[in-house]
Motif scaffolding. Sequence first.
Motif, PDB file in Angstrom:
ATOM      1  N   UNK A   1       0.848  -1.199   0.000  1.00 16.76           N
ATOM      2  CA  UNK A   1       0.000   0.000   0.000  1.00 16.76           C
ATOM      3  C   UNK A   1       0.881   1.245   0.000  1.00 16.76           C
ATOM      4  N   UNK A   2       0.638   2.116  -0.973  1.00 20.92           N
ATOM      5  CA  UNK A   2       1.456   3.324  -1.066  1.00 20.92           C
ATOM      6  C   UNK A   2       1.230   4.210   0.166  1.00 20.92           C
ATOM      7  N   UNK A   3       2.319   4.685   0.754  1.00 20.41           N
ATOM      8  CA  UNK A   3       2.260   5.479   1.977  1.00 20.41           C
ATOM      9  C   UNK A   3       2.399   6.964   1.607  1.00 20.41           C
ATOM     10  N   UNK A   4       1.245   7.647   1.451  1.00 21.15           N
ATOM     11  CA  UNK A   4       1.259   9.047   0.992  1.00 21.15           C
ATOM     12  C   UNK A   4       1.962   9.958   2.001  1.00 21.15           C
ATOM     13  N   UNK A   5       1.742   9.705   3.291  1.00 23.40           N
ATOM     14  CA  UNK A   5       2.384  10.523   4.319  1.00 23.40           C
ATOM     15  C   UNK A   5       3.897  10.306   4.275  1.00 23.40           C
TER      16      UNK A   5
ATOM     17  N   UNK B   1       5.458  12.258   1.550  1.00 20.78           N
ATOM     18  CA  UNK B   1       5.583  13.689   1.889  1.00 20.78           C
ATOM     19  C   UNK B   1       6.804  13.920   2.775  1.00 20.78           C
TER      20      UNK B   1
ATOM     21  N   UNK C   1       1.627   4.005  13.364  1.00 18.83           N
ATOM     22  CA  UNK C   1       1.209   4.495  14.680  1.00 18.83           C
ATOM     23  C   UNK C   1       1.626   3.483  15.729  1.00 18.83           C
TER      24      UNK C   1
ATOM     25  N   UNK D   1      -7.806  -1.683  16.039  1.00 17.77           N
ATOM     26  CA  UNK D   1      -6.642  -0.861  15.689  1.00 17.77           C
ATOM     27  C   UNK D   1      -6.163  -0.980  14.249  1.00 17.77           C
ATOM     28  N   UNK D   2      -6.517  -2.072  13.564  1.00 13.59           N
ATOM     29  CA  UNK D   2      -6.031  -2.191  12.182  1.00 13.59           C
ATOM     30  C   UNK D   2      -7.121  -2.693  11.252  1.00 13.59           C
ATOM     31  N   UNK D   3      -6.989  -2.316   9.994  1.00 10.68           N
ATOM     32  CA  UNK D   3      -7.839  -2.871   8.939  1.00 10.68           C
ATOM     33  C   UNK D   3      -6.967  -3.875   8.192  1.00 10.68           C
ATOM     34  N   UNK D   4      -7.318  -5.164   8.218  1.00  9.00           N
ATOM     35  CA  UNK D   4      -6.434  -6.177   7.651  1.00  9.00           C
ATOM     36  C   UNK D   4      -6.175  -6.022   6.149  1.00  9.00           C
ATOM     37  N   UNK D   5      -6.998  -5.222   5.491  1.00  9.37           N
ATOM     38  CA  UNK D   5      -6.803  -5.018   4.053  1.00  9.37           C
ATOM     39  C   UNK D   5      -5.558  -4.175   3.780  1.00  9.37           C
ATOM     40  N   UNK D   6      -5.307  -3.176   4.643  1.00  9.47           N
ATOM     41  CA  UNK D   6      -4.179  -2.273   4.354  1.00  9.47           C
ATOM     42  C   UNK D   6      -3.091  -2.273   5.428  1.00  9.47           C
TER      43      UNK D   6
ATOM     44  N   UNK E   1      -7.577   6.634  15.278  1.00 14.39           N
ATOM     45  CA  UNK E   1      -7.213   5.288  14.813  1.00 14.39           C
ATOM     46  C   UNK E   1      -7.285   5.262  13.280  1.00 14.39           C
ATOM     47  N   UNK E   2      -8.481   5.197  12.701  1.00 12.11           N
ATOM     48  CA  UNK E   2      -8.716   5.351  11.259  1.00 12.11           C
ATOM     49  C   UNK E   2     -10.093   5.989  11.135  1.00 12.11           C
TER      50      UNK E   2
ATOM     51  N   UNK F   1      -5.670   6.644   3.208  1.00 12.16           N
ATOM     52  CA  UNK F   1      -5.380   8.067   3.087  1.00 12.16           C
ATOM     53  C   UNK F   1      -5.232   8.473   1.616  1.00 12.16           C
TER      54      UNK F   1
ATOM     55  N   UNK G   1      -2.025  13.003   0.036  1.00  8.06           N
ATOM     56  CA  UNK G   1      -1.708  13.296   1.441  1.00  8.06           C
ATOM     57  C   UNK G   1      -2.291  14.637   1.878  1.00  8.06           C
TER      58      UNK G   1
ATOM     59  N   UNK H   1      -9.250   6.807  -0.444  1.00  5.79           N
ATOM     60  CA  UNK H   1      -8.624   5.992  -1.504  1.00  5.79           C
ATOM     61  C   UNK H   1      -9.108   4.551  -1.392  1.00  5.79           C
TER      62      UNK H   1
END
Lengths: 78, 262
Positions: A14-18, A21, A41, A63-68, B64-65, B123, B127, B165
């Motif tokens: 998954x591309x990390x946009x942050x 930057x 996080x 805390x997490x979405x297993x897809x991403x 969190x999200x 996200x 960004x 996205x």
Amino acid sequence: MPFLKITVTLKKSVEDAEGQSVVKALKLLGYENIKDVRTGKVYFIELENGSIEEGREFCSKLLSNPVINECKVELDGN
Amino acid sequence: MKNPRAAVMTMEGTNNEMEAYLSLIHAGANAEIVHIKKFENSEKKLGDYDLLFLPGGFSAGDYIRAGAIMAARIKAKLIRDIESFVDDGRLVMGPCNGFQILIELGLLPNTEGKWETEAALAQNISNRFEARTIYVKVNNNKCVFLKKFREGEILKLPIAHMEGRFITRDERVLNEILTRRMNVLSYVNREGKESGYPWNPNGSMMNIAGLCNEKGNVLGLMPHPERVFYKVTESDWTRNGTGEGMGYRFFLSAVEHMKEKF
């Protein structure tokens, strides 16, 4: 008292946009050697008592979405 | 004929509930704004309604999200009720934060019928928080909320989100969405052609802006139709005449369907 350290990151696929930057910002500061930045996080969770399995439940239920996401659970303290 | 009943489910941090409430009322529904706690403690019953609206905003601060905390609360106590609600053919609509919640809950796309999380709204690739007007094309008007639109019609709608996205768990889920024509709304340019940023504001796979389940009664989308129910709430209303706002027909389609069915 035990605590859990839970690190949630984006999967490599998954591309990390942050992160991208941050790469740009560091390069603007003159750090030309930066190749990639991945962000995430970290949650520090204090418990009365608990286990690493419970930490894994925290990942899957909230805390997490297993897809991403990837979710790493560590148990520390005593 | 009685007016169909609609619930706009709120919690701390949601917004646009008033726009959704007024859109539903003015489209002919008997709507009310209900805090999630009233469903959790059984003061209100989901089964008493024909439509559930999950509003946009920043539920629980989007910590969190986006949508994760509200989705976890729904999963803990209300998910079986919502699954039966959907199985009964009642309607669920979620724009923006509501879409993020529907995805987290596995109500969309639900290609395997197991109500599992098969996708994510990550996200934006820019960004940035993208808050502006965009264009979407209606790919399939079998969805109950899109019956008043023509297939191929281009709509101008507002967006305001940081996490939009659309990403599927794997290629199979994406192929199922496309084969079953669940990608009911796609980001396009002014000419109606699927294009990259800024037309696709968040980097969604296949320019997916909105998804409807196969049965056609659950719609999730990143734009906000409830913000443009009236012409005067559109960004260019002083230049572009009179009539209804672009969001009007989403609500009219749903309310007319409910009046026929329930």
